[in-house]
Design a protein around this motif. Structure first.
Motif, short mmCIF file in Angstrom:
data_model
loop_
_atom_site.label_atom_id
_atom_site.label_comp_id
_atom_site.label_asym_id
_atom_site.label_seq_id
_atom_site.Cartn_x
_atom_site.Cartn_y
_atom_site.Cartn_z
N ASP A 157 -3.33 4.72 -6.88
CA ASP A 157 -1.88 4.94 -6.91
C ASP A 157 -1.14 3.75 -6.31
O ASP A 157 -0.12 3.29 -6.85
N ALA A 158 -1.66 3.27 -5.17
CA ALA A 158 -1.03 2.11 -4.54
C ALA A 158 -1.10 0.90 -5.45
O ALA A 158 -0.13 0.12 -5.56
N THR A 159 -2.25 0.75 -6.12
CA THR A 159 -2.41 -0.38 -7.05
C THR A 159 -1.44 -0.26 -8.21
O THR A 159 -0.83 -1.25 -8.65
N ALA A 160 -1.29 0.98 -8.74
CA ALA A 160 -0.37 1.19 -9.86
C ALA A 160 1.07 0.88 -9.45
O ALA A 160 1.82 0.25 -10.20
N ARG A 173 1.34 -2.79 -9.10
CA ARG A 173 1.37 -3.42 -10.42
C ARG A 173 2.73 -3.23 -11.08
O ARG A 173 3.27 -4.15 -11.71
N GLN A 174 3.28 -2.01 -10.92
CA GLN A 174 4.60 -1.75 -11.50
C GLN A 174 5.66 -2.64 -10.85
O GLN A 174 6.52 -3.20 -11.54
N GLU A 175 5.58 -2.76 -9.51
CA GLU A 175 6.54 -3.63 -8.83
C GLU A 175 6.37 -5.08 -9.27
O GLU A 175 7.35 -5.80 -9.46
N MET A 176 5.10 -5.49 -9.44
CA MET A 176 4.84 -6.85 -9.88
C MET A 176 5.36 -7.07 -11.30
O MET A 176 5.96 -8.11 -11.61
N ASP A 177 5.16 -6.05 -12.17
CA ASP A 177 5.67 -6.15 -13.54
C ASP A 177 7.19 -6.24 -13.54
O ASP A 177 7.77 -7.03 -14.30
N GLN A 178 7.82 -5.42 -12.69
CA GLN A 178 9.28 -5.47 -12.59
C GLN A 178 9.74 -6.84 -12.10
O GLN A 178 10.72 -7.40 -12.61
N SER A 179 9.03 -7.35 -11.09
CA SER A 179 9.39 -8.67 -10.56
C SER A 179 9.20 -9.74 -11.62
O SER A 179 10.04 -10.64 -11.78
N TYR A 180 8.10 -9.63 -12.38
CA TYR A 180 7.83 -10.62 -13.43
C TYR A 180 8.90 -10.54 -14.52
O TYR A 180 9.40 -11.56 -15.00
#
Length: 202
Positions: free
Chosen positions: A54-57, A60-67
């Motif tokens: 869950d933490a990884t997801a 990852r979502q935050e990283m995708d949003q940042s990207y």
């Protein structure tokens, strides 16, 4: 992980011949306890795995949003750079407008339009020069209109005087003609005087 390995090893040990002498019930209780502990460790491991997933997801979502945000910013940056370049290459009308030379502007423009602060700011200086040019052209255009109105008035007055002059000339011509006709009629009616030598003498 080390504890799980220890439990597995202990379960294996229970199956070795050295435990054959022990009571089966005791071995069974010991094995049940080890299995229960193993299940508890398994549940803890599964829970930790789910938590990490869950933490990884989320990460990852935050990283995708940042990207995605970064890509949007890069796109916006490229767009703005293109717009800036277009603006730099844009041939504005003001570049073709003949302006008062800078020296004339400094001499004729209002004081507030040519302060030292304005003279140091190239953009503001150009705006003030354009504003001054517009004001001067409006003033000169107003003067031109006034001169045109005066010209029209003078032309009308000249035309009126010309008409009056033509009327006077016509009247004079008529008077001359009438006088000539009257003179002719008078000459026809009046006999010419006899010559002096033809007059009777007493």
């Amino acid at each position: 992980m080390a504890e799980a390995d220890q439990i597995i090893q202990q379960l294996r040990d229970l199956a070795t011949p050295e435990y054959d002498a022990y009571d089966t019930e005791v071995i069974h209780i010991r094995a049940s306890a080890l299995i229960s502990r193993s299940k508890a460790l398994n549940r803890s491991a599964n829970l930790a795995t789910r938590t990490r997933k869950d933490a990884t997801a989320i990460a990852r979502q935050e990283m995708d949003q940042s990207y995605l945000g970064l890509q949007n910013l890069l796109y916006e940056k490229r767009h703005l750079e293109r717009e800036i370049e277009k603006c730099r290459q844009f041939a504005s009308v003001y570049q073709d407008v003949p302006l008062y030379p800078l020296e004339e502007f400094q001499r004729l423009a209002p004081e507030e339009a040519r302060t030292s602060t304005v003279m140091e700011n190239e953009h503001q200086l150009m705006l003030n020069r354009l504003s001054f040019e517009l004001a001067e052209r409006q003033r000169l255009d107003q003067k031109r209109k006034e001169m045109l109105n005066l010209k029209e008035e003078l032309l009308k007055e000249g035309k009126l005087n010309s008409t009056k002059l033509d009327n006077v000339k016509t009247q004079i011509d008529m008077l001359v003609k009438t006088a000539f006709e009257i003179q002719k009629k008078v000459e026809d009616l009046v006999q010419p005087l006899p010559a002096a030598d033809a007059m009777p003498t007493n």
